[in-house]
Design an enzyme around this catalytic site. Structure first.
Site, PDB file in Angstrom:
ATOM      1  CG  HIS A  18      58.211  27.258  21.440  1.00 49.80           C
ATOM      2  ND1 HIS A  18      57.687  28.202  22.263  1.00 49.80           N
ATOM      3  CD2 HIS A  18      57.155  26.555  20.956  1.00 49.80           C
ATOM      4  CE1 HIS A  18      56.372  28.107  22.280  1.00 49.80           C
ATOM      5  NE2 HIS A  18      56.014  27.102  21.497  1.00 49.80           N
ATOM      6  CB  CYS A 129      41.392  21.659  22.245  1.00 46.51           C
ATOM      7  SG  CYS A 129      41.532  23.133  21.273  1.00 46.51           S
ATOM      8  CG  HIS A 146      43.832  23.846  17.308  1.00 46.50           C
ATOM      9  ND1 HIS A 146      43.296  23.636  18.557  1.00 46.50           N
ATOM     10  CD2 HIS A 146      45.153  23.606  17.404  1.00 46.50           C
ATOM     11  CE1 HIS A 146      44.257  23.269  19.383  1.00 46.50           C
ATOM     12  NE2 HIS A 146      45.393  23.230  18.713  1.00 46.50           N
TER      13      HIS A 146
HETATM   14  O1  ME8 Z   1      48.743  23.262  27.184  1.00 46.19           O
HETATM   15  N1  ME8 Z   1      54.055  32.479  24.559  1.00 46.19           N
HETATM   16  O2  ME8 Z   1      50.791  22.215  27.112  1.00 46.19           O
HETATM   17  P1  ME8 Z   1      51.552  23.108  26.042  1.00 46.19           P
HETATM   18  C1  ME8 Z   1      54.100  32.287  25.872  1.00 46.19           C
HETATM   19  N2  ME8 Z   1      49.810  20.135  28.386  1.00 46.19           N
HETATM   20  N3  ME8 Z   1      53.965  31.085  26.450  1.00 46.19           N
HETATM   21  C2  ME8 Z   1      53.790  30.032  25.660  1.00 46.19           C
HETATM   22  C3  ME8 Z   1      53.729  30.165  24.253  1.00 46.19           C
HETATM   23  C4  ME8 Z   1      53.882  31.471  23.711  1.00 46.19           C
HETATM   24  N4  ME8 Z   1      53.879  31.714  22.421  1.00 46.19           N
HETATM   25  N5  ME8 Z   1      53.565  28.943  23.740  1.00 46.19           N
HETATM   26  C5  ME8 Z   1      53.525  28.063  24.785  1.00 46.19           C
HETATM   27  C6  ME8 Z   1      49.494  22.352  27.497  1.00 46.19           C
HETATM   28  N6  ME8 Z   1      53.664  28.720  25.948  1.00 46.19           N
HETATM   29  C7  ME8 Z   1      49.044  21.305  28.498  1.00 46.19           C
HETATM   30  C8  ME8 Z   1      49.154  21.902  29.889  1.00 46.19           C
HETATM   31  S1  ME8 Z   1      48.829  21.775  32.500  1.00 46.19           S
HETATM   32  C9  ME8 Z   1      48.144  20.744  33.576  1.00 46.19           C
HETATM   33  C10 ME8 Z   1      48.662  20.996  30.958  1.00 46.19           C
HETATM   34  C11 ME8 Z   1      53.704  28.118  27.291  1.00 46.19           C
HETATM   35  O3  ME8 Z   1      52.807  22.373  25.739  1.00 46.19           O
HETATM   36  C12 ME8 Z   1      52.654  28.719  28.190  1.00 46.19           C
HETATM   37  O4  ME8 Z   1      52.990  28.473  29.510  1.00 46.19           O
HETATM   38  O5  ME8 Z   1      50.663  23.483  24.928  1.00 46.19           O
HETATM   39  C13 ME8 Z   1      51.439  27.904  27.799  1.00 46.19           C
HETATM   40  O6  ME8 Z   1      50.392  27.989  28.722  1.00 46.19           O
HETATM   41  C14 ME8 Z   1      52.035  26.540  27.752  1.00 46.19           C
HETATM   42  O7  ME8 Z   1      53.349  26.761  27.174  1.00 46.19           O
HETATM   43  C15 ME8 Z   1      51.248  25.543  26.908  1.00 46.19           C
HETATM   44  O8  ME8 Z   1      51.992  24.375  26.859  1.00 46.19           O
END
Ligand code: ME8
Length: 641
Positions: A18, A129, A146
């Site tokens: 998204h 998490c 959460h």
């Molecule tokens: O945490 N606003 O993956 P994830 C801005 N797999 N950025 C956002 C957002 C929002 N509302 N929602 C998501 C994970 N993001 C792990 C990471 S790294 C070794 C492992 C972006 O799919 C933002 O970059 O939950 C956030 O940190 C990331 O998606 C989380 O992605």
């Protein structure tokens, strides 16, 4: 040669990408482009995080096996990035066997160094998490992320001696103010370390509970904890610590949102230290994109689809808005209204208008060829100085991840160019035949426009190329168009005679939701009006006097071949003469004694000398005209309704 390497988070593939994911990835792309503009070798890594409970649960929900499920969702991410103008990256997947091998080698290294031990642990586990929470970390007994109640789990597991590294890490962060930025997240990380809530890190999951992961090399009854696995993608994507890319590009930088500050600010530096590898240079942390002022979530139905936005408003305008709107580090609210206002003000009015008016004038006064830049006046040099200043500011702010501020600084120059058009008034110079001064003014404008197009390459790669092409410079989105160091300090004219576009309309004005709504309402009103005109109400129908009558006499019109003259008996209303175009379909004698239906209160009409007092009703069938008659005989003069 300087090199630049940055990573986005390795996104979970439990749901489609998204706006949030897209923003982080666009930022990585823009920073890579910025460094390339400064002559550096640069690229970034993004990818998909495919192991762990979360993924297994999501796959089960849709009745798929984990591998085909992750293949499918990972592909959505892989296909989206090019559709948002994102290039210059490697896409890494944690289910790649080469990654698994590097993870196992590094786990073994940490194990051999004595930093991993086996122990019993009971704790509060949040499946969302993928981690245990200590009592202190819970908020009212709930997972702080959460807001769900964690499961109480007790099991034997492997632990990474993270606590051993925490005092060192605290000091490192204290003495390296730029390590985690912006400042608020550095303070937050220090706060975590000071609170003393952190312990050793459980890095295994027993296979009795989870098999979807990388086997621990020293105990095949366990798989690796998903975070330990995923963080290592940042170096496995470089071929691991012994790879040549690692030697060339590490240490790099990371880019994340505030949700995953802890694994990146605490777990990861401790892991690197234990592995004897250099720490990353910077952790760049941005805030959340909110939609309708809350975090985007499926259940709230407020997820912004980046592809739909790019399709509706153009990739470049969408990218510009995101960079201009979010102050890196703080949350920002996404709103289409806001985006339209920003696109119209900055892109359509300021930048788009500059290009369209200057190129139109160049067509008129210089035959769309770059003119010669003569001696500069004081007004010109003020503008040239402003250009250099704005570009340097832009570069410096952009490198310091202050995107909104960088663009604002560049726009000072865009607006100054528009003002310069007004103050120098090329049309007046043309009128006065001041050809040399006119050429210089146009040359200054064109050179300034080129500078803007160059600076915008990281943010709006396609539009930047279009602008450059309109100035006669042939580039594509992957070719670095210049060297910024030079560009900031030199104000060269376009080569004399270079062919320019005849006109420009790069950023069309967009309609806001309100405007669209107004338009739709107007359309509806017009349609309703049109409908009013084509339909009648029942009163109008009742006003028609339609009756049944019997044809008493029928003969050809003496002066019109197609018309028959009928005398029809309408009972108490008497006999009427009605003319009808039936000659091609009926012989007069066929019609005598036939009952027909006719409209009587029609204004009398004269046709070739004979008067018609009404109209016989007919229907058309297969190109023929047939008379309408009642199903069986009725009284003459009977009404039809
Ligand atoms: O945490 N606003 O993956 P994830 C801005 N797999 N950025 C956002 C957002 C929002 N509302 N929602 C998501 C994970 N993001 C792990 C990471 S790294 C070794 C492992 C972006 O799919 C933002 O970059 O939950 C956030 O940190 C990331 O998606 C989380 O992605």
């Amino acid at each position: 040669m300087n090199r630049f390497y940055i990573t986005t988070p390795i996104y979970y593939v439990n749901a489609r990408p998204h706006l949030g994911h897209s923003y982080s990835t666009m930022v990585a792309d823009a920073l890579v482009r910025l460094h390339r503009l400064q002559g550096e070798e640069a690229f970034f890594v993004t990818g998909s995080d495919e192991h762990g409970d979360k993924i297994v649960q999501a796959a089960e929900k849709v009745g798929k096996d984990p591998q085909s499920f992750v293949d499918e969702i990972s592909l959505l991410f892989q296909t989206l990035w090019p559709q948002l103008g994102i290039e210059n990256y490697r896409f890494a997947r944690t289910t790649d066997p080469a990654h698994a091998k590097i993870v196992q080698d590094l786990l073994q290294k940490v194990y051999d160094a004595g930093d991993i031990y086996f122990g019993e642990f009971s704790g509060h586990y949040c499946y969302g998490c993928e981690r245990f929470y200590t009592e202190k970390e819970l908020v009212d007994g709930l997972c702080p992320q959460h807001l769900t109640s964690p499961a109480l789990i007790s099991e034997k597991n492997y632990f990474f001696k993270m606590s051993k590294y925490l005092p060192w890490l605290k000091e490192y962060i204290e003495t390296h103010p730029d390590f985690i930025r912006p400042e608020r997240y550095r303070s937050e990380a220090l706060g975590m370390l000071e609170a003393g809530a952190l312990d050793d890190l459980c890095i295994s999951r027993p296979k009795t509970r989870l098999t979807w992961g990388i086997d621990l090399p020293f105990d095949h009854n366990y798989v690796c904890y998903v975070w330990f696995d995923a963080l290592l993608t940042y170096i496995s994507a470089l071929g691991g610590p012994s790879g040549t890319d690692f030697a060339t590009f590490w240490p790099g930088e990371h880019l994340v949102a505030k949700d995953i500050l802890k694994p990146h600010a605490v777990f990861w530096p401790a892991m690197l230290k234990s592995m004897g590898l250099p720490l990353y240079k910077h952790l760049n942390v941005h805030g959340y994109w909110l939609s309708r002022d809350t975090k985007m979530s499926k259940s709230l139905g407020n997820i912004v689809d980046p592809k739909a936005m790019a399709d509706a408003y153009g990739i470049d305008a969408f990218r510009y808005y995101l960079f201009r709107e979010m102050h890196f580090g703080s949350d920002a609210s996404f709103s289409e209204e806001n985006m339209v206002a920003r696109i119209n003000a900055d892109l359509a009015n300021d930048l788009g208008n500059l290009f369209s008016r200057v190129l139109a004038m160049a067509a008129k006064y210089c035959s769309s060829r770059a003119p010669k830049m003569g001696t500069l006046t004081e007004e010109d040099t003020v503008l040239v100085d402003l250009c250099s200043h704005a570009m340097q500011n832009f570069l410096q702010l952009f490198s310091a991840i202050k995107f909104a501020e960088g663009l604002e600084s560049l726009w000072e120059f865009v607006r100054a160019l528009n003002k310069y058009v007004d103050s120098q008034a090329p049309w007046a110079l043309a009128k006065k035949n001041e050809t040399e001064r006119l050429a210089t003014v146009m040359a200054v404008l064109l050179a300034g426009m080129r500078k803007i197009a160059l600076c915008l390459w990281p943010v709006m790669p396609t539009a930047s190329c279009t602008m450059l092409k309109q100035l006669g410079i042939d580039v594509d989105t992957q070719t670095v168009p210049c060297s910024m160091d030079y560009e900031c300090t030199h104000f060269d004219a376009l080569p004399e005679g270079q062919e320019l576009a005849l006109k420009s309309n790069i950023f069309p004005r967009r309609e806001s939701k309100d405007e669209k709504k107004d338009k739709a309402t107007k359309k509806e009103q017009n349609e309703a009006k049109a409908e009013e005109n084509t339909t009648i109400d029942i009163g109008a129908f009742h006003a028609l006097d339609i009756r049944v009558g019997t044809i008493e006499q029928a003969e050809k019109h003496p002066n019109a071949d197609t018309i028959l003259v009928l005398h029809i008996d309408f009972g108490s209303l008497g006999v009427r003469q009605i003319l009808s175009g039936l000659a091609a379909y009926y012989k007069p004698e066929e019609l005598v004694h036939k009952q027909v239906v006719a409209l009587l209160n029609l204004k009398p009409r004269k046709i070739r000398g004979l008067v018609s007092n009404g109209m016989v009703l007919t229907a058309e069938s297969d190109g023929k005209v047939v008379l309408l008659s009642p199903e069986h005989l009725v009284d003459n003069g009977g009404t039809v309704g």
